[in-house]
Design a protein around this motif. Structure first.
Motif, short mmCIF file in Angstrom:
data_model
loop_
_atom_site.label_atom_id
_atom_site.label_comp_id
_atom_site.label_asym_id
_atom_site.label_seq_id
_atom_site.Cartn_x
_atom_site.Cartn_y
_atom_site.Cartn_z
N GLY A 1 0.83 -1.20 0.00
CA GLY A 1 0.00 0.00 0.00
C GLY A 1 0.87 1.25 0.00
N ARG A 2 0.34 2.31 -0.57
CA ARG A 2 1.08 3.57 -0.63
C ARG A 2 0.23 4.68 -0.01
N ARG A 3 0.81 5.39 0.97
CA ARG A 3 0.12 6.50 1.61
C ARG A 3 0.02 7.64 0.60
N VAL A 4 -1.14 8.30 0.61
CA VAL A 4 -1.39 9.39 -0.34
C VAL A 4 -1.75 10.65 0.44
N ARG A 5 -1.09 11.74 0.08
CA ARG A 5 -1.33 13.05 0.70
C ARG A 5 -1.66 14.06 -0.38
N ASP B 1 -2.07 18.27 -0.51
CA ASP B 1 -1.96 19.53 0.20
C ASP B 1 -1.80 19.33 1.71
N GLY B 2 -0.98 18.35 2.08
CA GLY B 2 -0.68 18.11 3.48
C GLY B 2 -1.66 17.23 4.22
N GLU B 3 -2.78 16.91 3.61
CA GLU B 3 -3.80 16.07 4.25
C GLU B 3 -3.68 14.64 3.76
N ILE B 4 -3.66 13.69 4.70
CA ILE B 4 -3.61 12.28 4.31
C ILE B 4 -4.96 11.88 3.74
N LEU B 5 -4.95 11.38 2.52
CA LEU B 5 -6.19 10.93 1.87
C LEU B 5 -6.46 9.46 2.14
N GLY B 6 -5.40 8.69 2.37
CA GLY B 6 -5.59 7.27 2.63
C GLY B 6 -4.41 6.46 2.16
N ARG B 7 -4.62 5.16 2.11
CA ARG B 7 -3.59 4.21 1.70
C ARG B 7 -4.10 3.50 0.46
N ALA B 8 -3.45 3.76 -0.65
CA ALA B 8 -3.86 3.19 -1.93
C ALA B 8 -3.18 1.85 -2.14
N LEU B 9 -3.95 0.89 -2.60
CA LEU B 9 -3.40 -0.43 -2.92
C LEU B 9 -3.18 -0.60 -4.41
N GLY B 10 -3.54 0.41 -5.18
CA GLY B 10 -3.35 0.38 -6.62
C GLY B 10 -3.83 1.69 -7.22
N PRO B 11 -3.66 1.85 -8.54
CA PRO B 11 -4.05 3.09 -9.21
C PRO B 11 -5.52 3.44 -9.04
N GLY B 12 -6.38 2.43 -8.99
CA GLY B 12 -7.81 2.70 -8.81
C GLY B 12 -8.10 3.39 -7.49
N ASP B 13 -7.45 2.94 -6.43
CA ASP B 13 -7.61 3.58 -5.12
C ASP B 13 -7.12 5.02 -5.16
N LEU B 14 -5.96 5.23 -5.78
CA LEU B 14 -5.40 6.57 -5.88
C LEU B 14 -6.37 7.51 -6.62
#
Length: 75
Positions: free
Chosen positions: A17-21, A23-36
């Motif tokens: 999983g990859r953490r996604v931010r 503008d400084g806010e954590i959006l979540g943890r993506a497990l693939g491009p669809g999640d992102l």
């Protein structure tokens, strides 16, 4: 899409999983491009306008859009 937004996708964790931010806010943890793309949609971006490899909107750390597994080489 606002050119002022800054998206950072962090290196894959042990489960891939990859953490996604944005503008400084954590959006979540993506497990693939669809999640992102879903996280970016929720942040107000149109997924049809997002190019994952354009390098302007998204800063990829630890590999680009094709990397969704942890780097285990040399481990």
């Amino acid at each position: 899409m606002s050119p002022d937004l800054r998206v950072i996708v962090y290196p894959p964790d042990a489960e891939g999983g990859r953490r996604v931010r944005c503008d400084g806010e954590i959006l979540g943890r993506a497990l693939g491009p669809g999640d992102l793309l879903e996280f970016l949609r929720r942040a107000g971006l149109d997924p049809d306008d997002v190019r994952l490899n354009d390098g302007l909107l998204i800063e990829w750390r630890g590999g680009g859009p094709a990397v969704w597994a942890p780097d285990t080489e040399g481990a």
